[in-house]
Design an enzyme around this catalytic site. Structure first.
Site, PDB file in Angstrom:
ATOM      1  N   ASP A 128      12.378   6.072   9.769  1.00 45.78           N
ATOM      2  CA  ASP A 128      12.229   5.760  11.189  1.00 45.78           C
ATOM      3  C   ASP A 128      12.345   6.982  12.093  1.00 45.78           C
ATOM      4  O   ASP A 128      11.931   6.947  13.234  1.00 45.78           O
ATOM      5  CB  ASP A 128      13.263   4.716  11.630  1.00 45.78           C
ATOM      6  CG  ASP A 128      14.690   5.136  11.309  1.00 45.78           C
ATOM      7  OD1 ASP A 128      14.884   6.286  10.850  1.00 45.78           O
ATOM      8  OD2 ASP A 128      15.611   4.326  11.507  1.00 45.78           O
ATOM      9  N   ASP A 137      12.087  11.866   8.844  1.00 42.86           N
ATOM     10  CA  ASP A 137      11.400  11.188   7.744  1.00 42.86           C
ATOM     11  C   ASP A 137       9.913  11.519   7.673  1.00 42.86           C
ATOM     12  O   ASP A 137       9.252  11.224   6.668  1.00 42.86           O
ATOM     13  CB  ASP A 137      11.548   9.666   7.890  1.00 42.86           C
ATOM     14  CG  ASP A 137      12.989   9.221   7.836  1.00 42.86           C
ATOM     15  OD1 ASP A 137      13.718   9.724   6.965  1.00 42.86           O
ATOM     16  OD2 ASP A 137      13.391   8.388   8.668  1.00 42.86           O
ATOM     17  N   THR A 178     -26.606 -13.645  -4.482  1.00 43.27           N
ATOM     18  CA  THR A 178     -25.410 -13.714  -5.334  1.00 43.27           C
ATOM     19  C   THR A 178     -24.343 -12.682  -4.983  1.00 43.27           C
ATOM     20  O   THR A 178     -23.166 -12.882  -5.270  1.00 43.27           O
ATOM     21  CB  THR A 178     -25.788 -13.535  -6.818  1.00 43.27           C
ATOM     22  OG1 THR A 178     -26.395 -12.241  -6.991  1.00 43.27           O
ATOM     23  CG2 THR A 178     -26.752 -14.605  -7.266  1.00 43.27           C
ATOM     24  N   ASP A 179     -24.716 -11.553  -4.396  1.00 40.50           N
ATOM     25  CA  ASP A 179     -23.741 -10.495  -4.131  1.00 40.50           C
ATOM     26  C   ASP A 179     -22.975 -10.687  -2.829  1.00 40.50           C
ATOM     27  O   ASP A 179     -21.941 -10.072  -2.627  1.00 40.50           O
ATOM     28  CB  ASP A 179     -24.440  -9.127  -4.063  1.00 40.50           C
ATOM     29  CG  ASP A 179     -24.791  -8.615  -5.445  1.00 40.50           C
ATOM     30  OD1 ASP A 179     -24.619  -9.380  -6.397  1.00 40.50           O
ATOM     31  OD2 ASP A 179     -25.234  -7.462  -5.552  1.00 40.50           O
ATOM     32  N   ASP A 220      15.266   3.578   3.416  1.00 44.62           N
ATOM     33  CA  ASP A 220      16.388   3.970   4.254  1.00 44.62           C
ATOM     34  C   ASP A 220      17.428   2.848   4.226  1.00 44.62           C
ATOM     35  O   ASP A 220      17.083   1.691   3.964  1.00 44.62           O
ATOM     36  CB  ASP A 220      15.884   4.202   5.690  1.00 44.62           C
ATOM     37  CG  ASP A 220      16.958   4.775   6.597  1.00 44.62           C
ATOM     38  OD1 ASP A 220      17.850   5.456   6.081  1.00 44.62           O
ATOM     39  OD2 ASP A 220      16.881   4.539   7.808  1.00 44.62           O
ATOM     40  N   GLU A 229     -29.057  -8.613 -14.632  1.00 42.92           N
ATOM     41  CA  GLU A 229     -30.366  -8.366 -14.023  1.00 42.92           C
ATOM     42  C   GLU A 229     -31.081  -7.202 -14.720  1.00 42.92           C
ATOM     43  O   GLU A 229     -32.295  -7.267 -14.991  1.00 42.92           O
ATOM     44  CB  GLU A 229     -30.183  -8.053 -12.539  1.00 42.92           C
ATOM     45  CG  GLU A 229     -29.657  -9.224 -11.722  1.00 42.92           C
ATOM     46  CD  GLU A 229     -29.209  -8.803 -10.334  1.00 42.92           C
ATOM     47  OE1 GLU A 229     -29.706  -7.768  -9.846  1.00 42.92           O
ATOM     48  OE2 GLU A 229     -28.351  -9.478  -9.736  1.00 42.92           O
TER      49      GLU A 229
END
Length: 884
Positions: free
Chosen positions: A629, A633, A726-727, A326, A698
């Site tokens: 606004d 819109d 590790t994760d 706008d 893995e």
């Protein structure tokens, strides 16, 4: 029916009503029964229970539930409970997000006034607004919220603020005359008043021509019902990833179990190992880490004056290819400012924008001063209802935006409120839309009276007989008139709104009627006003352009004003790069789509046009961010890939229909959000790369060992511990990594780009393959040295796998090379890796945990060997930089 084209009597005849008595109660009741209550439909209501259960249909949620079942079968009840908690939290968040979206329509109802003053059976009565019908006569006064669409039949200085529909904050002056023009937009229908708008000045009477869903507001509500929100790119990509992971998990589980049993391993042992690998293959922490990364991004955005209503919206901004912005308040200050003053055929440029009362006057770039400048601005101040005051060290302005602008200009010339007190206002002839001018009769301290007239130049110039110069007033010649007309054209070419200021000395006993006072006046000068662009916006638009993002202005303002602002902001230099609402009406959807990439400015547009523009851009493959606004819109905000509403000036409807709210209504905040969004998405890719490469390692170490007829290198509980260590923290630390330097110099990602694009899939496979390979080699070496020490060999494999992943996490920080970034810059990642190493050491050296995880203590020399093996995947590829 084009009510604005009909005269008053034709409107009355069409609606079978009477200007003296209005509708009878009997006829009104019949119409109410036939057409229904004057309210907006909210669409089909969705039950709260259905909304909540709907959250569990998401594919990633189903994957999480499957992982919960598998973890439970392994006896990992802590993991299972954690996963269930994540699922429930995600579902609750999704539930409240959808519930807020459902409120968009109900917010529209709040724009309807509770009562209306209606003429029924010859008497003015107050009725609930829901009982208004077509043909009712409504009385309008200042402060009234308009309850229906109305054709005006009486107007006394009536002004209506229509920003909820048009987006423009300046009140619109109304009249009652028929407008013969075909196909004009709502903003130009000056004899109409629309539901949801607000009377700011004057009074009037109108006849109701549309109620409920038959109003312009009803059309917007209908668009909201029909418009479906689009899934974000991140949501689509994560759904695709979930599908890939579940297929991989099922395939590998079946393969490991089948091959293991064929190799002679016990069925139960292989079943548990298969399930463990399935849990490893599905990074169940991924949605939680994505949520954390997005949430932290949201927290950073709040500090930068943006509130995110939907987490995934932050990432979507980073994927944006077009920002539809706008004009008023977003690209501009939303503060009318006097930029030029023309007196005595001399043009003064005025510095300072908005409500800054400090500024200077320039003639040809040289500071200048003039008695006539001060006089003209004093006259403008006296002929005004605006006021300025200082409150808590800030200037507070009250009044009409044009009058406030003139008042601020007066303060720049040191004409203050104290100057005004030297004069007394005797009488006022109020502004009228037909007269296009306002007049006040003023008396000075010597009791001399004079009139000050302020208004449209095309009205006042023909009435000017004299002109004011340094010597006093003199006759206004044709040459003078031509010079003023030339200056008006020059100001118009700069999209300046012009106001003429005139005076007239009055002799004692002079009549104060408009005809007598407002003729044969003395021309003082012209003021040129504009809502100026924000200073910082031009730089932000350039930054977006460098990032491959096009900015498009969509405004309800006139084309000439819009293109002038667009040129100042370097949005375009082409006068042809503009389309108006009337031109859009004559174009098909395909014609618009064919031209859409060449258009930089859309002017004089309606809610339907805005929606049409967004959909045309999406048809061309764009990811569209739409700012707005007003109520007008809302449909376009909802249909766009990301809706951005204004926090200061935005209506509740616009905010409820958007994903992002700008607390400062500033375009620059959007550019900051784009950078944040891009960084978040790159961080998500980083930890997806890390998690999946680790999980591939893995899986492969187990699969290769089985195929080579070796014992299992890891037992199920070790696989789960590797996953946990590790994760968790390292992946989360990647989610808060700082942006790379070139994040805003990269083009937007293609709309159909997959999560594994730009070489991410190759990196996951190659790094994962090497992690699995070095782990397997470490296991085989230890096992062959002493086959009786299987627990020792598994401990070596266990440590090598974890360390390889923890070293690899630093490689994931850059798309190019591990050496491209300083590893110590992300202190959270360094802390997360050290924490994971500490947990690993405890599992290896703490006797009670050694029994649970079947590990043994290893000597320092083994650590050197393990670290050398673990470094191979990262160091090897660290010398082979890849393109981003």
């Amino acid at each position: 029916m084009k009510w604005y084209q009909l005269d008053q009597q034709q409107v009355m005849d069409k609606l079978a009503t009477d200007s003296n008595s209005g509708l009878s109660k009997t006829i009104a009741d019949k119409r109410l029964k036939k057409n229904g209550l004057n309210k907006l439909n909210e669409g089909k209501k969705t039950s709260l229970l259905f909304l909540f259960l709907k959250q569990f249909q998401d594919f990633m949620v189903l994957v999480l539930l499957a992982a919960t079942l598998l973890s439970g079968l392994l006896g990992e009840y802590v993991d299972a409970i954690a996963i269930i908690v994540i699922v429930i939290i995600n579902s609750i968040l999704g539930f409240f997000q959808e519930q807020r979206a459902e409120k968009s329509l109900s917010k529209l109802k709040e724009l309807s006034a509770p009562v209306a003053h209606v003429l029924r059976d010859g008497e003015w009565v107050s009725l609930p607004s829901t009982h208004i019908v077509a043909g009712d006569l409504i009385k309008l006064t200042s402060g009234d919220r308009i309850v229906a669409d109305i054709r005006l039949i009486k107007s006394a200085s009536l002004e209506i603020e229509e920003s909820a529909l048009t987006g423009e904050s300046l009140p619109v002056t109304k009249h009652v005359n028929a407008i013969p023009t075909n196909n004009i937009e709502y903003a130009d229908q000056m004899n109409m008043a629309f539901m949801g708008t607000l009377v700011t000045k004057g009074s009037g009477v109108g006849v109701v021509v549309g109620t409920g869903m038959d109003t312009v507001m009803g059309q917007i509500a209908d668009l909201l019902v029909q418009t479906k929100p689009q899934p974000t790119p991140l949501e689509r990509r994560l759904a695709d990833l979930g599908g890939v992971l579940i297929i991989i998990a099922l395939f590998l589980t079946a393969m490991v179990v089948g091959v293991g049993v064929w190799q002679g391993h016990p069925l139960y042992e292989m079943f548990l190992s298969g399930i463990s690998l399935a849990v490893a293959a599905i990074p169940e922490g991924l949605p939680a880490i994505v949520t954390v990364a997005l949430s932290l991004g949201v927290q950073r955005m709040i500090k930068k004056k943006a509130i995110v209503r939907k987490l995934a919206a932050v990432e979507t901004l980073g994927n944006t290819t077009v920002i539809c912005s706008d004009k008023t308040g977003t690209l501009t200050e939303n503060k009318m400012t006097v930029k030029q003053l023309y007196v005595n055929h001399q043009l003064f440029d005025i510095s300072g924008d908005g409500y800054d009362v400090h500024g200077d006057f320039y003639v040809k770039n040289q500071k200048a001063n003039s008695r006539l400048v001060k006089e003209s601005l004093l006259y403008a101040m006296l002929c005004s209802h605006a006021s300025v005051r200082k409150h808590n060290k800030k200037w507070v302005m009250d009044g009409d935006p044009t009058e406030v602008a003139l008042l601020v200009a007066a303060h720049k010339a040191n004409i203050t409120e104290a100057s005004k007190k030297q004069f007394r206002i005797i009488e006022e002839i109020a502004f009228d839309s037909d007269r296009k001018r306002m007049t006040v009769i003023v008396e000075d301290q010597s009791h001399q009276r004079f009139a000050i007239i302020k208004g449209a130049p095309d009205v006042l110039l023909p009435r000017s007989t004299y002109i004011l110069d340094e010597a006093g007033r003199r006759p206004f010649s044709m040459k003078d008139n031509n010079k003023v007309e030339t200056q008006l054209l020059e100001m118009a070419s700069q999209a300046l709104r012009t106001i003429a200021i005139c005076i007239k000395p009055l002799s004692p006993g002079h009549s104060y009627d408009a005809i007598s006072v407002e003729n044969n006046v003395t021309f003082v000068g012209l003021a040129g006003l504009i809502d100026p662009p924000r200073k910082e916006v031009k730089k932000a638009i350039k930054a977006c352009k460098d990032a491959g993002i096009k900015t498009v202005m969509i405004t309800g303002d006139h084309a000439k004003t819009a293109i002038a602002i667009a040129k100042q902001l370097d949005l375009t230099r082409n006068d042809e790069a503009v389309l108006t609402g009337s031109q859009l009406n004559q174009m098909s959807d395909q014609q618009l789509a064919d031209q859409i990439n060449d258009i930089a400015v859309f002017a004089r547009v309606t809610p339907t046009h805005k929606l049409k523009i967004v959909q045309a851009l999406q048809q061309k493959g764009h990811i569209v961010a739409m700012t707005g606004d007003g109520v007008n819109d809302a449909p376009a905000l909802k249909a766009s890939d990301i809706g951005i509403s204004m926090g200061l000036t935005g209506t509740d409807v616009a905010k409820e229909s958007s994903e992002l709210i700008l607390m400062d209504d500033n375009f620059t905040t959007i550019e900051t959000a784009v950078k944040e969004g891009r960084n978040i998405y790159e961080n998500i890719r980083k930890f997806i790369r890390y998690l999946l490469a680790s999980n591939v390692g893995e899986i492969l170490v187990m699969l290769f060992a089985i195929l080579m007829a070796y014992p299992l290198p890891l037992i199920p509980v070790q696989i789960l511990w590797v996953n946990l260590v590790t994760d968790g923290l390292p992946a989360m630390a990647l989610g808060v990594d700082q942006p790379e330097e070139d994040v805003m110099r990269m083009p937007p990602r293609p709309v159909k780009e997959g999560i594994f694009s730009r070489g991410l899939g190759v990196k996951i496979i190659t790094r994962g393959f090497l992690i699995g390979l070095v782990t397997l080699l470490a296991f085989i070496t230890a096992y062959q040295n002493d086959p009786d020490q299987l627990t020792y060999a598994r401990t070596i494999a266990f440590v090598t796998l974890i360390m390889a992943q923890l070293i690899h996490v630093f490689d994931c920080r850059s798309a190019r090379s591990v050496f491209a970034r300083n590893p110590l810059k992300n202190i959270y990642l360094v802390g997360a890796v050290l924490s994971s190493i500490l947990l690993l050491i405890i599992v290896i050296y703490y006797p009670p945990l050694q029994q649970i995880f079947e590990t043994v203590a290893i000597p320092p020399t083994d650590w050197i060997y393990v670290l050398c093996m673990s470094s191979i995947p990262t160091v090897l590829f660290g010398f082979v930089p890849s393109k981003k």
